[in-house]
Design an enzyme around this catalytic site. Sequence first.
Site, PDB file in Angstrom:
ATOM      1  N   ASN A  10       0.467   5.839   1.054  1.00  0.00           N
ATOM      2  CA  ASN A  10      -0.700   6.648   0.690  1.00  0.00           C
ATOM      3  C   ASN A  10      -1.562   6.768   1.942  1.00  0.00           C
ATOM      4  O   ASN A  10      -2.227   5.817   2.324  1.00  0.00           O
ATOM      5  CB  ASN A  10      -1.459   5.946  -0.449  1.00  0.00           C
ATOM      6  N   TRP A  11      -1.510   7.935   2.556  1.00  0.00           N
ATOM      7  CA  TRP A  11      -2.216   8.101   3.832  1.00  0.00           C
ATOM      8  C   TRP A  11      -3.720   8.254   3.654  1.00  0.00           C
ATOM      9  O   TRP A  11      -4.459   8.276   4.633  1.00  0.00           O
ATOM     10  CB  TRP A  11      -1.660   9.314   4.586  1.00  0.00           C
ATOM     11  N   LYS A  12      -4.175   8.479   2.426  1.00  0.00           N
ATOM     12  CA  LYS A  12      -5.603   8.696   2.172  1.00  0.00           C
ATOM     13  C   LYS A  12      -6.102   9.847   3.063  1.00  0.00           C
ATOM     14  O   LYS A  12      -5.347  10.799   3.280  1.00  0.00           O
ATOM     15  CB  LYS A  12      -6.376   7.392   2.370  1.00  0.00           C
ATOM     16  N   HIS A  97      -6.258   6.424  -8.564  1.00  0.00           N
ATOM     17  CA  HIS A  97      -6.454   5.428  -7.502  1.00  0.00           C
ATOM     18  C   HIS A  97      -7.885   4.894  -7.576  1.00  0.00           C
ATOM     19  O   HIS A  97      -8.815   5.633  -7.906  1.00  0.00           O
ATOM     20  CB  HIS A  97      -6.190   6.073  -6.144  1.00  0.00           C
ATOM     21  N   GLU A  99     -10.040   4.319  -5.410  1.00  0.00           N
ATOM     22  CA  GLU A  99     -11.031   5.066  -4.612  1.00  0.00           C
ATOM     23  C   GLU A  99     -11.485   6.321  -5.354  1.00  0.00           C
ATOM     24  O   GLU A  99     -12.643   6.732  -5.249  1.00  0.00           O
ATOM     25  CB  GLU A  99     -10.452   5.392  -3.224  1.00  0.00           C
ATOM     26  N   GLU A 169      -2.931  -2.281  -8.405  1.00  0.00           N
ATOM     27  CA  GLU A 169      -3.657  -2.425  -7.155  1.00  0.00           C
ATOM     28  C   GLU A 169      -4.976  -3.131  -7.438  1.00  0.00           C
ATOM     29  O   GLU A 169      -5.964  -2.472  -7.822  1.00  0.00           O
ATOM     30  CB  GLU A 169      -3.928  -1.049  -6.540  1.00  0.00           C
ATOM     31  N   GLY A 175      -7.456  -2.465   1.245  1.00  0.00           N
ATOM     32  CA  GLY A 175      -8.109  -2.285   2.536  1.00  0.00           C
ATOM     33  C   GLY A 175      -8.939  -3.475   2.978  1.00  0.00           C
ATOM     34  O   GLY A 175      -9.699  -3.399   3.933  1.00  0.00           O
ATOM     35  N   SER A 214      -3.409  -4.174   0.685  1.00  0.00           N
ATOM     36  CA  SER A 214      -3.224  -4.903   1.946  1.00  0.00           C
ATOM     37  C   SER A 214      -1.781  -5.349   2.186  1.00  0.00           C
ATOM     38  O   SER A 214      -1.537  -6.440   2.716  1.00  0.00           O
ATOM     39  CB  SER A 214      -4.183  -6.097   2.028  1.00  0.00           C
ATOM     40  N   GLY A 235      -1.324   1.571   1.845  1.00  0.00           N
ATOM     41  CA  GLY A 235      -2.324   2.445   2.448  1.00  0.00           C
ATOM     42  C   GLY A 235      -2.289   2.330   3.960  1.00  0.00           C
ATOM     43  O   GLY A 235      -1.472   2.944   4.640  1.00  0.00           O
ATOM     44  N   GLY A 236      -3.173   1.500   4.503  1.00  0.00           N
ATOM     45  CA  GLY A 236      -3.347   1.398   5.954  1.00  0.00           C
ATOM     46  C   GLY A 236      -2.047   1.233   6.727  1.00  0.00           C
ATOM     47  O   GLY A 236      -1.837   1.906   7.752  1.00  0.00           O
TER      48      GLY A 236
HETATM   49  P1  PGA Z   1      -4.186  -0.692   1.623  1.00  0.00           P
HETATM   50  O1  PGA Z   1      -4.347   0.430   0.485  1.00  0.00           O
HETATM   51  O2  PGA Z   1      -2.703  -0.936   1.788  1.00  0.00           O
HETATM   52  O3  PGA Z   1      -4.816  -0.113   2.840  1.00  0.00           O
HETATM   53  O4  PGA Z   1      -4.890  -1.917   1.106  1.00  0.00           O
HETATM   54  C1  PGA Z   1      -3.510   0.439  -0.631  1.00  0.00           C
HETATM   55  C2  PGA Z   1      -3.862   1.602  -1.505  1.00  0.00           C
HETATM   56  O5  PGA Z   1      -5.063   1.901  -1.631  1.00  0.00           O
HETATM   57  O6  PGA Z   1      -2.989   2.273  -2.087  1.00  0.00           O
END
Ligand code: PGA
Length: 252
Positions: A10-12, A97, A99, A169, A175, A214, A235-236
């Site tokens: 997930n590149w956000k 998600h 966020e 999650e 993050g 993470s 994500g990251g």
């Molecule tokens: P993260 O994000 O790996 O940067 O913690 C995961 C996600 O939000 O899907």
Amino acid sequence: MIQAPVIAGNWKLNHGPSETVRFFQDFLPRLEPASAGSVVICPPSLSLAAAVEALAGRSDLLLGVQNVYWEDDGAFTGEISPAMARDAGAALAIVGHSERRQLFGETDEQAARKVRATIDAGLAAVFCVGETIEQRDAGSAFASVEAQFSTVAKLLDDADAPHLVLAYEPVWAIGSGRTATPGDASEMHAFIRDLLRTALPSADFSVPILYGGSVKPENAGELLGAPGVDGLLIGGASLDPAGFAEICRLRG
Ligand code: PGA
């Protein structure tokens, strides 16, 4: 159908079209096609066309979007529909998600409508659930996840299972550098599997349950190996071609 183990990036709000081209130039030679599992990348919608072009000839890699609206078309400024995402080359959409929930006020009811619309449009839905740190500390992590799941489950039946992926999650792990232990993940995944078994009794085992929060090359193997974990939502660490390819190779 998305096959476990699933490694999803997930590149956000990262990697516009030019950066997407550069990412795949670096990433693709690092990852041989494999017959097992699924690798999914969810770039920003504006980068989807660049990703589709970059992935020509790599049908082993799937693309998704990070959010959709539930209407097909109309006066909904700024939104994209699942049908449009599919037309543009997406195979799935992430829905709900944390966020989206925390920063954009998305409710369980809205997420449920989005999951329904996503599946109706012929995409798979990756529906995210997870508790906040306050909920975990208050002992209500399981109740919170159940509430998120059950709002969506009301709109689903067994026939939807091949088009559904769940992602656990924990919000406190996203993050933050703080990861759930494999034991924490297994415990919640078993709980979610039970919820699925009740909601979709004849289809439960076909729905992969991913862990996210993470995940990095250093902990991905241990988390993917935890009982009940059918994949990872990253994500990251999915922004780095070398590190993400390393995690993807764990799919088998
Ligand atoms: P993260 O994000 O790996 O940067 O913690 C995961 C996600 O939000 O899907």
